[in-house]
Structure formats: structure tokens, C-alpha cells
Scaffold this active site. Sequence first.
Site, PDB file in Angstrom:
ATOM      1  N   GLN A   1      39.396  25.567  23.114  1.00  0.00           N
ATOM      2  CA  GLN A   1      39.732  26.305  24.326  1.00  0.00           C
ATOM      3  C   GLN A   1      41.135  25.946  24.820  1.00  0.00           C
ATOM      4  O   GLN A   1      41.617  26.543  25.773  1.00  0.00           O
ATOM      5  CB  GLN A   1      38.709  26.001  25.434  1.00  0.00           C
ATOM      6  CG  GLN A   1      37.276  26.350  25.059  1.00  0.00           C
ATOM      7  CD  GLN A   1      36.243  25.996  26.120  1.00  0.00           C
ATOM      8  OE1 GLN A   1      35.141  25.604  25.759  1.00  0.00           O
ATOM      9  NE2 GLN A   1      36.545  26.132  27.406  1.00  0.00           N
TER      10      GLN A   1
ATOM     11  N   ARG B   1      30.363  25.237  31.945  1.00  0.00           N
ATOM     12  CA  ARG B   1      30.551  26.299  32.934  1.00  0.00           C
ATOM     13  C   ARG B   1      30.579  25.710  34.343  1.00  0.00           C
ATOM     14  O   ARG B   1      29.799  26.076  35.206  1.00  0.00           O
ATOM     15  CB  ARG B   1      29.457  27.350  32.807  1.00  0.00           C
ATOM     16  CG  ARG B   1      30.033  28.722  33.115  1.00  0.00           C
ATOM     17  CD  ARG B   1      29.177  29.845  32.662  1.00  0.00           C
ATOM     18  NE  ARG B   1      29.932  31.083  32.874  1.00  0.00           N
ATOM     19  CZ  ARG B   1      29.525  32.271  32.474  1.00  0.00           C
ATOM     20  NH1 ARG B   1      28.389  32.400  31.863  1.00  0.00           N
ATOM     21  NH2 ARG B   1      30.256  33.329  32.706  1.00  0.00           N
ATOM     22  N   CYS B   2      31.512  24.782  34.520  1.00  0.00           N
ATOM     23  CA  CYS B   2      31.531  23.992  35.742  1.00  0.00           C
ATOM     24  C   CYS B   2      32.888  23.341  35.863  1.00  0.00           C
ATOM     25  O   CYS B   2      33.378  22.744  34.934  1.00  0.00           O
ATOM     26  CB  CYS B   2      30.469  22.912  35.631  1.00  0.00           C
ATOM     27  SG  CYS B   2      30.701  21.524  36.727  1.00  0.00           S
TER      28      CYS B   2
ATOM     29  N   GLU C   1      32.782  30.665  36.420  1.00  0.00           N
ATOM     30  CA  GLU C   1      31.672  29.712  36.439  1.00  0.00           C
ATOM     31  C   GLU C   1      30.774  29.828  37.665  1.00  0.00           C
ATOM     32  O   GLU C   1      29.705  29.198  37.707  1.00  0.00           O
ATOM     33  CB  GLU C   1      32.225  28.285  36.408  1.00  0.00           C
ATOM     34  CG  GLU C   1      33.082  28.013  35.212  1.00  0.00           C
ATOM     35  CD  GLU C   1      34.077  26.909  35.478  1.00  0.00           C
ATOM     36  OE1 GLU C   1      34.196  26.013  34.640  1.00  0.00           O
ATOM     37  OE2 GLU C   1      34.721  26.909  36.542  1.00  0.00           O
TER      38      GLU C   1
HETATM   39  N1  MCN Z   1      38.656  38.039  36.599  1.00  0.00           N
HETATM   40  C1  MCN Z   1      38.941  39.174  37.344  1.00  0.00           C
HETATM   41  N2  MCN Z   1      39.162  39.053  38.687  1.00  0.00           N
HETATM   42  C2  MCN Z   1      39.083  37.850  39.317  1.00  0.00           C
HETATM   43  C3  MCN Z   1      38.767  36.695  38.577  1.00  0.00           C
HETATM   44  C4  MCN Z   1      38.575  36.815  37.191  1.00  0.00           C
HETATM   45  O1  MCN Z   1      38.969  40.269  36.793  1.00  0.00           O
HETATM   46  N3  MCN Z   1      39.307  37.733  40.620  1.00  0.00           N
HETATM   47  C5  MCN Z   1      38.465  38.120  35.145  1.00  0.00           C
HETATM   48  C6  MCN Z   1      39.583  37.361  34.413  1.00  0.00           C
HETATM   49  O2  MCN Z   1      40.741  38.058  34.269  1.00  0.00           O
HETATM   50  C7  MCN Z   1      38.903  36.988  33.119  1.00  0.00           C
HETATM   51  C8  MCN Z   1      37.467  36.702  33.560  1.00  0.00           C
HETATM   52  O3  MCN Z   1      37.282  37.459  34.773  1.00  0.00           O
HETATM   53  O4  MCN Z   1      38.973  38.040  32.208  1.00  0.00           O
HETATM   54  C9  MCN Z   1      37.201  35.222  33.867  1.00  0.00           C
HETATM   55  O5  MCN Z   1      38.284  34.729  34.581  1.00  0.00           O
HETATM   56  P1  MCN Z   1      38.409  33.279  35.235  1.00  0.00           P
HETATM   57  O6  MCN Z   1      37.483  33.164  36.379  1.00  0.00           O
HETATM   58  O7  MCN Z   1      39.838  33.025  35.473  1.00  0.00           O
HETATM   59  O8  MCN Z   1      37.876  32.265  34.118  1.00  0.00           O
HETATM   60  P2  MCN Z   1      38.596  31.876  32.744  1.00  0.00           P
HETATM   61  O9  MCN Z   1      39.167  33.068  32.115  1.00  0.00           O
HETATM   62  O10 MCN Z   1      39.426  30.675  32.917  1.00  0.00           O
HETATM   63  O11 MCN Z   1      37.312  31.523  31.892  1.00  0.00           O
HETATM   64  C10 MCN Z   1      36.728  30.234  31.931  1.00  0.00           C
HETATM   65  C11 MCN Z   1      35.302  30.283  32.425  1.00  0.00           C
HETATM   66  C12 MCN Z   1      34.659  29.019  32.029  1.00  0.00           C
HETATM   67  S1  MCN Z   1      35.380  27.578  32.474  1.00  0.00           S
HETATM   68  C13 MCN Z   1      33.541  29.013  31.256  1.00  0.00           C
HETATM   69  S2  MCN Z   1      32.838  27.531  30.889  1.00  0.00           S
HETATM   70  C14 MCN Z   1      32.982  30.249  30.759  1.00  0.00           C
HETATM   71  C15 MCN Z   1      33.356  31.422  31.568  1.00  0.00           C
HETATM   72  O12 MCN Z   1      34.643  31.424  31.880  1.00  0.00           O
HETATM   73  N4  MCN Z   1      32.848  30.418  29.437  1.00  0.00           N
HETATM   74  C16 MCN Z   1      32.611  31.688  28.942  1.00  0.00           C
HETATM   75  N5  MCN Z   1      32.854  32.609  31.164  1.00  0.00           N
HETATM   76  C17 MCN Z   1      32.586  32.815  29.850  1.00  0.00           C
HETATM   77  N6  MCN Z   1      32.311  34.053  29.378  1.00  0.00           N
HETATM   78  C18 MCN Z   1      32.133  34.239  28.046  1.00  0.00           C
HETATM   79  N7  MCN Z   1      31.876  35.483  27.598  1.00  0.00           N
HETATM   80  N8  MCN Z   1      32.224  33.206  27.156  1.00  0.00           N
HETATM   81  C19 MCN Z   1      32.442  31.948  27.565  1.00  0.00           C
HETATM   82  O13 MCN Z   1      32.559  30.961  26.688  1.00  0.00           O
HETATM   83 CU1  CUM Z   2      33.835  24.000  32.984  1.00  0.00          CU
HETATM   84  S1  CUM Z   2      33.098  24.469  31.244  1.00  0.00           S
HETATM   85 MO1  CUM Z   2      34.467  25.758  31.165  1.00  0.00          MO
HETATM   86  O1  CUM Z   2      35.507  24.674  31.879  1.00  0.00           O
HETATM   87  O2  CUM Z   2      35.135  25.777  29.729  1.00  0.00           O
END
Ligand code: MCN
Ligand code: CUM
Length: 796
Positions: free
Chosen positions: A223, A370-371, A741
Site C-alpha cells: 500500500q 481499516r482503522c 474506514e
Molecule cells: N472519497 C470521496 N469523497 C470523500 C472522501 C473519499 O469520493 N469525501 C473517495 C476517495 O476519492 C477514494 C475513496 O473514497 O476513492 C476512499 O477515500 P479515502 O477515505 O481517502 O481513503 P483512502 O483512499 O486513503 O483508502 C484507504 C482506506 C483504508 S485505510 C482501508 S484499510 C480500506 C479502505 O480505504 N481498504 C480498502 N477502503 C477499502 N476499499 C477497498 N475496496 N479495498 C480496500 O483494501
Molecule cells: Cu488503517 S488499515 Mo488502512 O490504514 O490500510
Amino acid sequence: MSQALDEIKIGGLGASRKRVEDDRFIRGRGNYTDDITLPGMLHMEILRSPLAHARIKSIDASRAWNVPGVRLVLTGEMMATRNLAWMPTLSYDTQAVLATDKVRFQGQEVACVIADDPYIAKDACEAIDVEYEPLPAIVNPVQAVADGAPVIRDDKENQPDNVIYNWEVGDKAGTDRAFEQADVVSKLKLHYPRSHPSPIECCGSIADFNRATSKLTVYMTTQAPHIIRAAVAMVAELPEHLIRIVSPDIGGGFGNKVPVYPGYVCSILASILLERPVKWIEDKSGNLISTGFARDMYLDSEMALRKDGKILGVRIHADADHGAFFSDAQPSKFKIGLLHSAFAAYDIPAGHLTARGTYSNKAPGGVAYRCSFRVTEAMFFQERMMQAAAFDLGIDQAEFRRMNFVQDEQFPYRTAFGFLTDSGQYAKCLDVGLKAVGYEEFRQQQAAARKRGKLLGLGISTMTEPLGAGNSREYDILGIKMFDSADLKVHMTGKAILRTGTKSQGQGHETTWAQIVAHELGLPAEDVVVEEGDTDTAPFGMGTYASRSTPVAGAAVAMVSRKIRAKARKLAAHLLEVSEEDIEWELGRFYIRSAPDRGVTIAECAMAAYANMPDGMEPGLENTAYYDPPNLTWPFAVYIVTVEVDPETGVWDVLNMVAVDDCGVRINPMIVEGQIMGGLTEAYAMSSMQFITFDAEGNCVGSNYMDYLLPTAWETPGFELHSEVVTPSPHHPIGAKGIGECAAVGGPAAFVNAVMDAISGTGVRNIDMPLLPDRVWEAITYRRDISGAPPVRADD
Ligand code: MCN
Ligand code: CUM
């Protein structure tokens, strides 16, 4: 005459654009690590320890070397000659790559075989003879600190016992005073069990060292590719510019693919030694037994209350079982991660948190699943405690939350534990949720049902999560600051390529990042291709975890687009033959303020950057932005569940689940809903069915899908999602907060609270997750709490 574009039509902010990556995923045309085959590639398998704690008396690999097709057998002894038997962890501990002196958990990596195919390698692993001398195993913090407990980490100097740290935060004296003034003190004790992210794709790597060019290329399931590059450069002392880490498509990460695992290190060393590509693909049981464990925390705490319902203070003690190595992948200076985000949504004058981390003979745990680094434990405990306290006070649980919420006008709000929350409308979210679930009516139905011997329950959980690690003042990984990046190249025809330092594992970045560019530049999202995960081409960034991508890299995408727009404005002025000050912008187009009909599109500006730039201007339309966020973003959510519990069997069914998420501005509402549904499904799984435990010998019970259950569409309840509350983050360029998360963080307490509410007449205060029917039945039948793992005795 050109016109401002319709933002939704071009796939900008707020468009529920279909995920562009899904096209290849659902056609089976994804490119995962295991899909990659390189010429001359060999295969690696790992021999794992059958015992949880044992001294290694001898390892004899001679039979394995003689298996036809075997090219190399790696043992700890060989790793030690290259100073690679141990590696540093991201939490400043050390972790065995291959065991030398002892094995410290069941499933630990003992040796590796590299052979012509994976079956030969697997068979040859079984031809390695290891003589073990079993030692007593420690499987919980009580045993870890008991008198005479065997010292697990006798490899370390200055480690006389099994305690990793004692850590505290908050105001002890102020909290003591709050408890002196309290009318009521409410107490709760519980265990958040070990859980496992269990992505569909396991971990794996293909290392390819080319002696001729001295270049090391590693395709792997990470990641955070740039962090891996830095770690390989520092630990293996290889030149950083000759290391290329590529994360191809990833089949789910969920935190499992953040840490550095021994398999990666061994495949790299094997490739260097053999000068051939070496592929390692973890199998399912290897994944479930050795990587990615999260939680495993005991919480024992109390809350000081005034009888009118005002919370005066909280005391929290946490015992964290880290397993054999302290390898949490978390970027804060706080030993227990962000556990002290607990109660951040409530206006509480004083709090004090103590935490103790201990070693055990279990696989390294504490990896975030996921945290955002222990926030899951924090929010679970918080919401279980809120329900228990409301019950003790005899105040309605919704009302009790509402009266203690941080109020809208209090932001930015400094919490009792020192965080600065950015914004929110907590009471409004609660109101939307209560209305949606039909709170008053349900309370009446519940009372009526009880008269008929039926147990209905309603559980509320709220959560706020510190997302977007992080501002460089407070967050770093091994000293490297936590910013992120975006690199945008607009081609002459108005098409573009965007690269970021994050790496999607299913979250849909290829879709949503292009939407941010569309919003800022008016280039249709379909004209922007997004690429992540190759350290040779992507700008340096810290990767995707802790829902940091939108708060940090998403902000960088907006900022780099604005840099491009600033240059395009100069080009527009040149094309329109006016000065820059006379130019106005509307989506996709610059025009002359005094003559709005005369304008140029962003695509025309792009062509001019290559074909018709003003004298003295640097050609091209490309830029890079690095974004160091000023603060974390703080999304908020309310989850409400109603259940019916059968007192005869302990089986419980979800009647309704309502989710109200406020993650600020939603880039892609459909993707956000997908994120919430996925998280709620995992929350349901953790609270109802997933169980990984350890017996007295340290055998991992649940390291297979017969015991560790993944919910399918059949058992997963339906979810009703609400998006009407939107509080933009005040410091994020497009007002977005993280969402990835939230539902997994806040969801579990809603399910558990619902069951506890249903059985509240029995006087039972707590049942630990998972709320398996037999536990619920036992609690109801014998009217007793099921809290904290029972002490494990040798004769169990
Ligand atoms: N998004 C959006 N509008 C927002 C916030 C987010 O449209 N206000 C969209 C983002 O652009 C992105 C998605 O939602 O496409 C998730 O965005 P974000 O909250 O920024 O999270 P990350 O992209 O950093 O993803 C990490 C998070 C984590 S830490 C875990 S663990 C997890 C999760 O995402 N693992 C996943 N969701 C997952 N979903 C899938 N399918 N697979 C994983 O491994
Ligand atoms: Cu907090 S589990 Mo995610 O951070 O990949």
C-alpha cells in the site's frame, strides 16, 4: 463561443461516475502481482513454525537442498551472515526475518526454499528438519506480566520482562478531581478481540535483481511503495536510485499490506543471490496466521458523571497484546497510536489514559485494519461506555449523547487528550439517524414486544476519526514526514496523466482523482488517466492507509491542478491578447471580463503551451505539488442498528441499520457509499461472527475460513445510507474529509449496543465480540458478563 461546462457531465466533483478500474477488474484483465511472470522466474515458499514458543536446537536443510529443482534454501543462520536475520520495525523494535534462536509464534517464518516451481519449493520445505525444544507459551497480557513468566524477547538487551511500554496521556490530576466531584461513576471492562483484514489477494512479491544494471525491481502487494523503497535502501544498504518498487493492481489491502513482511525481504535477498527473478505468493493460511493482525486490546475504564448527565471526566486503561514483535505500522509518536482520539466528539473537561503494551507468543498484532491506528478500539470503547453510562444514569441514550456532544460553534475544538477537531454537525447527524430509524416508534414497539417475551434492541454508535496522517509536525515514519504528492502532465491535445504517491487497493483512485482535476481544470474526467504505485514514475508519497489519500494526496491533486490553471491563465491572456488581470475563469474556460463571449478553453491553452507560448515562457504544461496538511480531517458518523434477539438460542437478527456519514464534500457519492457499505459489512462481521483466538499452547484457532467467517451477501443485512449532512473540512482545498474506514470504525459498537439494549433487562453489561449465539445465550441464561478473554490455563 465556448461556455462553462456542466461539472456533473464532465465527471467533476459530486458526479457518481462509474469506476474506470472496474472495467478491467470484472473482465478478469486486472494485473495483480501473481499475474506477473518474468523470464527465468523462480518460486519461493516459506517454512513456518508449528509451535508458538520453542528454542531452535538445530535446522538441517540437507534433504531439502537435494530435492531436484531446488535452487536455494535460506535459513536464519544464512540471513545472519548478511545481517538480515532481523529487521527493524516501524515502531522502533526488531522483528525476526527468519528465526535463529527461538520461534516466538505459531506460523513464524523459519526457512525459505527457492525452486523451479512453487510445488517443488513447498515439498522441499517439508524436507527441512527442525529440532525444537518447546517452551511455555504466553497468549495474553495477564500471563505476560505474571511472576516467573518466560521472557519472550530474550534476544534483546535491556528487556528483562515482556513489557514493551507504559505510556500515558492527558491530565491525571484534573481527572482525579473530576472523579471526586462525580455523582455517579460508570465502569466498563471489555476486550476488542484480534481481527484480520483478510483481503481476497494475499501478500506477495517478485524480486528481480539485474546484475548487469545493478537495478533491483520489486513487484509487490504494498500500500506504500515509496516507504518500501526507502526501507530497502536503508536496511539492505542498496542505492535508492537503483531500486524500483511497483505495486500493480491490489486485491484489497485493508491495512494488511502496509507492513514489511519477511517474505518480501527473503525474495529480494534470494533474487540478489541467484540473479534470477524470485516470486513469493503467500497462501491463505499463511496470510491468516502470520500477517496483518489488528486490535487485541483490553480496556478497563470509568467515567465520572453528574446526575443530570454531564460527563465530567474519563479514565481509560488499555492493555495491548502486540504479539512477538512490536511492529505496528503507525506514524505517530504515541505508543498506542491514536487511541486517545476516544471521546473526541464529546465535550469532556478532563481525561487520562494509560496504556501498556506487552509481548506474547502470537503473530505481531496491532497492524491497523481499516482503522486509523487504534481509532477502532477508541470508538468502540467510547460508544460502549456511552451506552453503559446512559443506562447507569437512567437517561435516554440518544439524549445523553446529544447533551454531551461538542457543539457546532465550538470548532476548532481541543479535546481532553489534545487533538484539534476541525468541524462537524454532530447533533444534526444524530437527528437524521433517529428520524430515519423511527426512534420513538421503535421504543414503543420494543416495550410492547417485551410484554410478549420478545427481545428487541436499538444500538447507537457515533464516531469521529482523525484522518489524513498527517501534518509533518506530528507525524512521521522513521523520521520521514508525512506529506503526499501529485504530478500532473497536460498533453498538447488537452488529455492528461496524473500520478500520485498513494496506491489504491480497491478504493477507486483512478476514478476520483480524475474528478478533482475535472473540477479544478474543466478537463473531462475521462481525459485524465491516473497512475499510481510505480516509484520510478510516481512522485514521492507515503501511500494509502488511514484514509489519508483524499485528505492528503487528494489535496495535492487539487493544488497541482491550480498550479496548472495559473499557467494556463497566462497562456489564455497571450491567446486573447489582453493582460492577465482582465481574465476570468469559469469551469473549463478563460474569458475576457469585459467581453465574456471571447474566451479560450483549457484545451486550447494546453495546445498553446506546446505550440504558441509567449516569448520567454517555459514550454509545456506540467507540474508537481507536495501537500503537507495543516491538520487531520475529522469526519463524523452516526450508526443506528435495531435487532431482535432470541433468548432461547442467543441468535440475533438485524432488523434495520441506518448510517449517517458526514465526510465533508463527496468527490464521488457512489464510491463513498461503496466505502460505507464495505465498512459496515466488516463491522457486522467483527461484531457477529469473526473469531481468531489462541489456545493455551499458543495454537492459532481460527486461521482458516471454516472458523474465521467472511460474511457473504446472504448473511449481511441491508443498510440505509444518509448523506444529507455535509460539513466541509475548513482546511482541505476542496472541503473533503476521509471516509474509507469510518463505517468499520464506528459500526461494531452499533451492533453490540443493539444486542446489549435488547437484553438490558437481564442486568448483563457486556458481551465481548464476536457476539456468537452461544455467548449471548450464556449471558442471558446465567445473567453474567462475558468480558475479557478468560484466563488461559495450561490444563484448559
Ligand atoms: N472519497 C470521496 N469523497 C470523500 C472522501 C473519499 O469520493 N469525501 C473517495 C476517495 O476519492 C477514494 C475513496 O473514497 O476513492 C476512499 O477515500 P479515502 O477515505 O481517502 O481513503 P483512502 O483512499 O486513503 O483508502 C484507504 C482506506 C483504508 S485505510 C482501508 S484499510 C480500506 C479502505 O480505504 N481498504 C480498502 N477502503 C477499502 N476499499 C477497498 N475496496 N479495498 C480496500 O483494501
Ligand atoms: Cu488503517 S488499515 Mo488502512 O490504514 O490500510
